[in-house]
Design a protein around this motif. Structure first.
Motif, mmCIF file in Angstrom:
data_model
loop_
_atom_site.group_PDB
_atom_site.id
_atom_site.type_symbol
_atom_site.label_atom_id
_atom_site.label_comp_id
_atom_site.label_asym_id
_atom_site.label_seq_id
_atom_site.Cartn_x
_atom_site.Cartn_y
_atom_site.Cartn_z
ATOM 1 N N GLU A 65 19.724 -4.179 4.437
ATOM 2 C CA GLU A 65 18.637 -2.948 4.558
ATOM 3 C C GLU A 65 17.575 -3.563 4.136
ATOM 4 O OE1 GLU A 65 17.710 -1.272 7.805
ATOM 5 O OE2 GLU A 65 19.978 -2.421 8.080
ATOM 6 N N PRO A 66 16.662 -3.485 4.555
ATOM 7 C CA PRO A 66 15.014 -3.596 3.939
ATOM 8 C C PRO A 66 14.934 -2.815 2.624
ATOM 9 C CG PRO A 66 14.577 -4.568 6.500
ATOM 10 C CD PRO A 66 16.187 -3.620 6.209
ATOM 11 N N ILE A 67 14.722 -3.000 1.179
ATOM 12 C CA ILE A 67 14.751 -1.952 0.206
ATOM 13 C C ILE A 67 13.310 -1.483 0.611
ATOM 14 C CG2 ILE A 67 14.347 -1.942 -2.272
ATOM 15 C CD1 ILE A 67 16.905 -4.306 -1.825
ATOM 16 N N VAL A 68 12.100 -2.639 0.699
ATOM 17 C CA VAL A 68 10.602 -1.539 0.976
ATOM 18 C C VAL A 68 10.628 -2.141 2.094
ATOM 19 C CG1 VAL A 68 8.387 -2.276 -0.127
ATOM 20 C CG2 VAL A 68 10.452 -3.113 -1.289
ATOM 21 N N PRO A 69 10.198 -0.814 2.965
ATOM 22 C CA PRO A 69 9.556 -1.265 4.269
ATOM 23 C C PRO A 69 8.192 -1.397 4.790
ATOM 24 C CG PRO A 69 9.971 1.685 2.914
ATOM 25 C CD PRO A 69 10.037 0.360 2.583
ATOM 26 N N ASN A 70 8.401 -2.103 6.004
ATOM 27 C CA ASN A 70 7.331 -2.260 6.803
ATOM 28 C C ASN A 70 6.545 -1.423 6.684
ATOM 29 O OD1 ASN A 70 7.141 -5.007 6.715
ATOM 30 N ND2 ASN A 70 7.378 -5.361 9.081
ATOM 31 N N VAL A 71 5.239 -1.638 7.401
ATOM 32 C CA VAL A 71 4.572 -0.071 8.393
ATOM 33 C C VAL A 71 5.017 -0.659 9.300
ATOM 34 C CG1 VAL A 71 2.477 0.293 8.456
ATOM 35 C CG2 VAL A 71 2.420 -1.116 6.591
ATOM 36 N N PRO A 72 5.372 0.524 9.781
ATOM 37 C CA PRO A 72 5.899 0.680 11.382
ATOM 38 C C PRO A 72 5.110 -0.637 12.397
ATOM 39 C CG PRO A 72 5.988 2.501 10.310
ATOM 40 C CD PRO A 72 4.856 1.731 9.682
ATOM 41 N N HIS B 272 -9.729 3.785 -2.921
ATOM 42 C CA HIS B 272 -8.002 3.259 -2.662
ATOM 43 C C HIS B 272 -7.796 1.733 -2.822
ATOM 44 C CE1 HIS B 272 -8.624 6.283 0.407
ATOM 45 N NE2 HIS B 272 -9.572 6.101 0.628
ATOM 46 N N VAL B 273 -6.718 1.833 -3.154
ATOM 47 C CA VAL B 273 -6.289 0.754 -4.431
ATOM 48 C C VAL B 273 -5.129 -0.075 -3.541
ATOM 49 C CG1 VAL B 273 -6.628 1.528 -6.618
ATOM 50 C CG2 VAL B 273 -4.210 2.140 -5.273
ATOM 51 N N ASP B 274 -4.909 -1.259 -3.393
ATOM 52 C CA ASP B 274 -3.619 -1.532 -2.424
ATOM 53 C C ASP B 274 -3.267 -2.951 -3.989
ATOM 54 O OD1 ASP B 274 -5.383 -4.288 -3.502
ATOM 55 O OD2 ASP B 274 -4.547 -4.921 -1.220
ATOM 56 N N VAL C 118 0.821 -1.310 0.308
ATOM 57 C CA VAL C 118 0.071 -0.271 0.185
ATOM 58 C C VAL C 118 0.534 1.021 -0.297
ATOM 59 C CG1 VAL C 118 -2.074 -0.783 1.039
ATOM 60 C CG2 VAL C 118 -0.480 -0.355 2.641
ATOM 61 N N ARG C 119 0.403 2.221 -0.265
ATOM 62 C CA ARG C 119 1.011 3.399 -0.369
ATOM 63 C C ARG C 119 0.383 4.322 0.519
ATOM 64 N NH1 ARG C 119 4.189 5.165 -4.618
ATOM 65 N NH2 ARG C 119 3.147 3.891 -6.063
ATOM 66 N N ASP C 120 1.181 5.748 1.279
ATOM 67 C CA ASP C 120 0.628 6.136 2.586
ATOM 68 C C ASP C 120 0.532 6.999 1.377
ATOM 69 O OD1 ASP C 120 -0.080 6.982 4.339
ATOM 70 O OD2 ASP C 120 1.521 6.813 5.912
ATOM 71 N N ARG C 121 0.552 8.760 2.221
ATOM 72 C CA ARG C 121 -0.024 9.221 1.932
ATOM 73 C C ARG C 121 1.435 10.512 1.056
ATOM 74 N NH1 ARG C 121 -2.747 9.948 6.111
ATOM 75 N NH2 ARG C 121 -4.794 10.754 6.397
ATOM 76 N N ASP C 122 2.577 10.100 1.581
ATOM 77 C CA ASP C 122 3.739 10.892 1.506
ATOM 78 C C ASP C 122 4.297 10.243 0.069
ATOM 79 O OD1 ASP C 122 4.478 8.759 2.603
ATOM 80 O OD2 ASP C 122 6.203 9.039 3.882
ATOM 81 N N GLY C 123 3.780 9.113 -0.358
ATOM 82 C CA GLY C 123 4.214 8.492 -1.658
ATOM 83 C C GLY C 123 5.041 7.854 -1.521
ATOM 84 N N THR C 124 5.183 7.159 0.454
ATOM 85 C CA THR C 124 5.844 5.737 -0.096
ATOM 86 C C THR C 124 5.197 4.421 0.058
ATOM 87 O OG1 THR C 124 7.423 6.702 2.159
ATOM 88 C CG2 THR C 124 7.753 4.419 1.781
ATOM 89 N N SER D 98 -3.783 5.326 -0.935
ATOM 90 C CA SER D 98 -2.889 6.100 -2.355
ATOM 91 C C SER D 98 -4.872 5.910 -2.842
ATOM 92 C CB SER D 98 -2.256 6.071 -2.734
ATOM 93 O OG SER D 98 -1.974 4.890 -3.506
ATOM 94 N N THR D 99 -5.274 6.894 -3.903
ATOM 95 C CA THR D 99 -6.191 6.440 -4.931
ATOM 96 C C THR D 99 -5.955 6.457 -5.876
ATOM 97 O OG1 THR D 99 -6.786 8.730 -4.388
ATOM 98 C CG2 THR D 99 -7.937 7.895 -2.814
#
Lengths: 481, 317
Positions: free
Chosen positions: A345-352, A433-435, A156-162, A419-420
């Motif tokens: 180091e992880p390349i794609v982050p986990n959700v905290p 919203h999409v995943d 999923v993409r968060d508000r800041d685009g990550t 994100s949408t």
């Protein structure tokens, strides 16, 4: 009437097609230009045509109801593709390979020496209380040491685009057939878009899948017998099982079609007698695989199958017990798992993620229940969750009790602003919203799909993307611009 | 091909054929009864007997009235061979093998099943019955047509063909059995005028009246009708024709020795017996033997091709 993109809401969430100032994102420019030239009627008629095509193509998912038995519903599809730039996908792809590689090393370690626990990276109690750890699998080494051959991770993409990994599905992830069929539908409905764009192809998935499965064959023969094992027509993903079998040219078998002989070899019953089976792409959950080992009353499985697998006479994909890394508490440890096994180091982050088993993190969770999403460790499909910002006081109190009673079983995450993407709703387009669920194949080689399955919550403001609960899907394009 | 798939295809075909034949029987019996005087009309009991369901019937009803019998044959839940039950079973067998068949088959079968189920009430009325039964027969014919014109001639096709023709041979022989033994009491002078009508109705049940006329060029009479329906190898609903079709399909399969031997023996017996001259009791025994052979063929098919897991349910049969 022209499609109105000027007043399309691009706030407060990150929209994947339009920026905050309603300008097209660079990789979506040509699609947006195209849309600006279309009117709402034209768009609606394309949407209708797509729905018709889906009906004709027989793309369905199954909903089981008491009165009518199984009902095939057509697959809800939105015609506007979701686009990601190749430059971003290259990184995500690398990150997914890294993640799945580490997860496979982790699973293999758990069923052997459990070094990660001895080294104090994973607390022993996490494993002890894991529902999907299968003691029956201890000591087994599947081909290439790979346990999770097919992994579907939800992004999923968060508000800041990550882009974040929200969860990993390592048991029997589904949806890939819809990814393939969505592309076919788009080609039929929006052929002119392909003049402007050349989205990277996805159709080669069944070939990669077949090759990966064939490589697992314990017998070194030219054409190993690969079969797809389905629980049967009443399973909601039956369409996908039969689709993949057809695409790979394999038999689609049910448990009753197979048997294990005294030499621990697996055979299928054919009209010309028993025929040896080498690799089983099983779409049945662990618990139902073998009544000799797991659920005694399972009618879906094959008695002796685990025996055959342990004897190395047949390969199972995914391997039984791979689901141990599916656990949402284990999820919270994945960044540590990647560092531990790969020293990267992880390349794609986990959700905290807050782990309620640790006092400090638990105290934070209990103090912020109204802001967080709380999830039980082993449920899927959005069951048993607390959505903090939308919850009532009574619900929060209930979860406080649940967490205090069994802290190991809960994690909490901040509420993401997912994100949408513009979606055809009524007259015109609205943000939904999409995943994204890419699929990672691991065996002799590793392969990541070009994009994956984009699921979209068709109801306004909804975050639920499951097809049984008002979710739909979109074609997903990786474009090189 | 998986045994389960072959078995499902085989039973799907048998059930569709069974539904069609039952519809034909009801239709023609109704017309026959209009022509026979009330005192000697055999009524509906023989039709229930043909489907081999006398026992199930008597559990449910005390009287072989027209309404009871037609209801029982069309859609009674106690009768697993009723038109609606047969179509439901055909559909369940089809459901798991959908990907093997052209899409149209599933759709046509679903359409037929829904038609039969939703219009059952009208099928029970004297006025609506004919249209209802015609709908069922046509629906079944439509499926045969799609199968014939779209299905690859591979194992799937041949298992369907074997199922259809074994069921058809079975049903034709049952119809003859009941019509000759149970329909009318021993031939007596006062029944003679009705004998012709009776044989005509047998032919019509099997859509064989015109074919008979053209082929045999003689008046409708017991001796010739028996030979036509048992021995003619050009009429598609005769026992010999059905068995030859079955034999032809068996030839395309491997491991067919026992089955072919069994079918050949049966065909030889049919060809060398003077069926027209058999007295009623003899004919009854002869048909009994045929029926036993059909059961044997069904068993051989199961043993040769439909390997089932022990203690587990096979296809709906």
């Amino acid at each position: 009437m022209q499609i109105d993109l000027k007043h399309y809401p691009t706030k407060p969430f990150y929209d994947e097609m339009l920026s905050g100032t309603n300008r097209a994102r660079s990789y979506a420019k040509r699609l947006v230009q195209h849309l600006r030239r279309m009117d709402n009627d034209e768009l609606a008629s394309r949407q209708t045509a797509a729905e018709l095509a889906i009906k004709e193509m027989g793309i369905t998912f199954t909903v089981y109801t008491q009165n009518d038995g199984a009902i095939d519903r057509t697959w809800p599809f939105d015609i506007l593709p979701r686009i990601l730039p190749k430059s971003e996908w290259d990184i995500v792809g690398k990150g997914l390979k890294q993640r799945v590689q580490a997860l496979n090393l982790f699973i293999n370690d758990l069923y052997h020496d459990q070094k990660i626990i001895k080294d104090g990276v994973l607390p022993a109690e996490v494993l002890e209380s894991s529902k999907n750890f299968r003691p029956q699998c201890v000591g087994v080494t599947p081909p290439f040491g790979v346990w999770a051959h097919i992994c579907g991770s939800d992004l999923v993409r968060d508000r800041d685009g990550t882009l974040y990994v929200l969860e990993d599905n390592l048991r029997v992830p589904s949806g890939v057939s819809y990814m393939l069929e969505n592309r076919l539908v788009t080609k039929r409905i929006f052929p002119e878009l392909f003049d402007d764009y050349a989205p990277l192809p996805v159709d080669d998935y069944p070939n990669y899948l077949f090759d990966m499965l064939s490589d697992l064959s314990p017998r070194k023969v030219d054409q190993p017998e690969v079969v797809v094992l389905t629980p049967g027509i009443y399973n909601s993903a039956y369409f996908e099982h039969s689709y993949l079998a057809q695409q790979m040219g394999c038999e689609l078998v049910e448990g009753r079609d197979l048997f294990v002989n005294k030499k621990d070899e697996v055979y299928m019953r054919t009209v010309y007698g028993p025929q040896r089976v080498d690799v089983i792409y099983r779409r049945i959950d662990d618990e139902f695989l073998d009544p000799e080992v797991f659920k005694k009353d399972s009618m879906l499985g094959v008695p002796g199958l685990i025996r055959a697998w342990k004897a190395g006479k047949v390969s199972l994909a995914n391997a039984p017990g791979a689901g141990v890394a599916d656990d949402k508490v284990i999820y919270a440890f994945v960044p540590d798992i990647i560092r531990y096994y790969l020293s990267e180091e992880p390349i794609v982050p986990n959700v905290p993620t807050y782990r309620c088993m640790y006092k400090q993190e638990r105290d934070y969770v209990l103090a912020h229940l109204d802001e967080l999403v709380v999830k039980p460790a082993n449920e899927s499909g959005g069951y048993g969750m607390l959505m903090g910002p939308m919850s009532t006081r009574a619900e929060r109190q209930k979860f406080e009790r649940l967490i205090r009673r069994n802290p190991r079983n809960y994690i909490a995450q901040p509420t993401l602003g997912i994100s949408t993407v513009p979606t055809v709703i009524g007259e015109g387009v609205s943000p939904r919203h999409v995943d994204l669920r890419p699929f990672v194949l691991s065996g002799k080689h590793t392969h990541v799909t070009m994009g994956g399955l984009t699921r979209v919550a068709l109801k306004k403001d909804s975050l639920v993307v499951n097809s049984s609960q008002g979710g739909g899907s979109k074609d997903t394009w990786i474009v090189d611009v | 091909m998986l045994s389960r798939v072959a078995e499902n295809l085989y039973w799907m075909a048998r059930y569709i054929e069974r539904a069609e034949n039952t519809a034909r029987l009801i239709n023609v019996n109704a017309f026959l009864l209009f022509d026979l005087p009330a005192g000697i009309a055999p009524g509906w009991q023989p039709i229930v007997a043909i489907s081999g369901m006398d026992e199930a019937f008597s559990k449910r009803y005390t009287e072989y009235s027209e309404r009871n019998c037609v209801k029982f044959l069309l859609g009674d839940s106690e009768n697993p061979s009723s038109v609606i039950a047969s179509l439901a079973a055909a559909r369940e067998n089809c459901r798991t093998v959908r990907e093997i068949l052209p899409r149209l088959i599933w759709e046509a079968l679903t359409e037929l099943y829904l038609f039969a189920k939703e219009n059952a009430a009208s099928g029970l009325t004297k006025k609506g019955r004919h249209a209802y039964l015609k709908g069922v027969i046509e629906g079944s014919q439509k499926i045969s047509g799609i199968l014939n014109s779209t299905l690859m001639r591979d194992e799937a096709y041949h298992f369907i063909r074997i199922g259809r023709h074994l069921e058809r041979a079975d049903m034709t022989s049952r119809i003859l059995d009941v019509r000759t033994v149970n329909l009318l009491p021993e031939e007596t002078p006062e029944l003679r005028p009705f004998e012709t009508i009776q044989w005509m109705s047998v032919l019509k049940t099997l859509t064989g009246y015109n074919a008979y006329r053209r082929k045999k060029q003689t008046r409708v009479q017991r001796k010739v009708v028996l030979s036509f329906l048992l021995q003619d190898s050009t009429f598609p609903r005769s026992v010999t024709f059905s068995l030859e079709a079955l034999q032809h399909s068996l030839l395309t399969l491997k491991n067919n020795d026992l089955l072919l031997a069994s079918v050949s023996r049966l065909l030889k017996k049919l060809a060398t017996t003077d069926v027209g001259d058999l007295k009623q009791q003899e004919l009854h025994s002869f048909i009994d033997e045929l029926q036993l052979s059909f059961i044997r063929i069904n068993q051989l098919l199961a043993e040769t091709y439909f390997f089932r897991a022990k203690g587990r349910q096979g296809a709906l049969a």
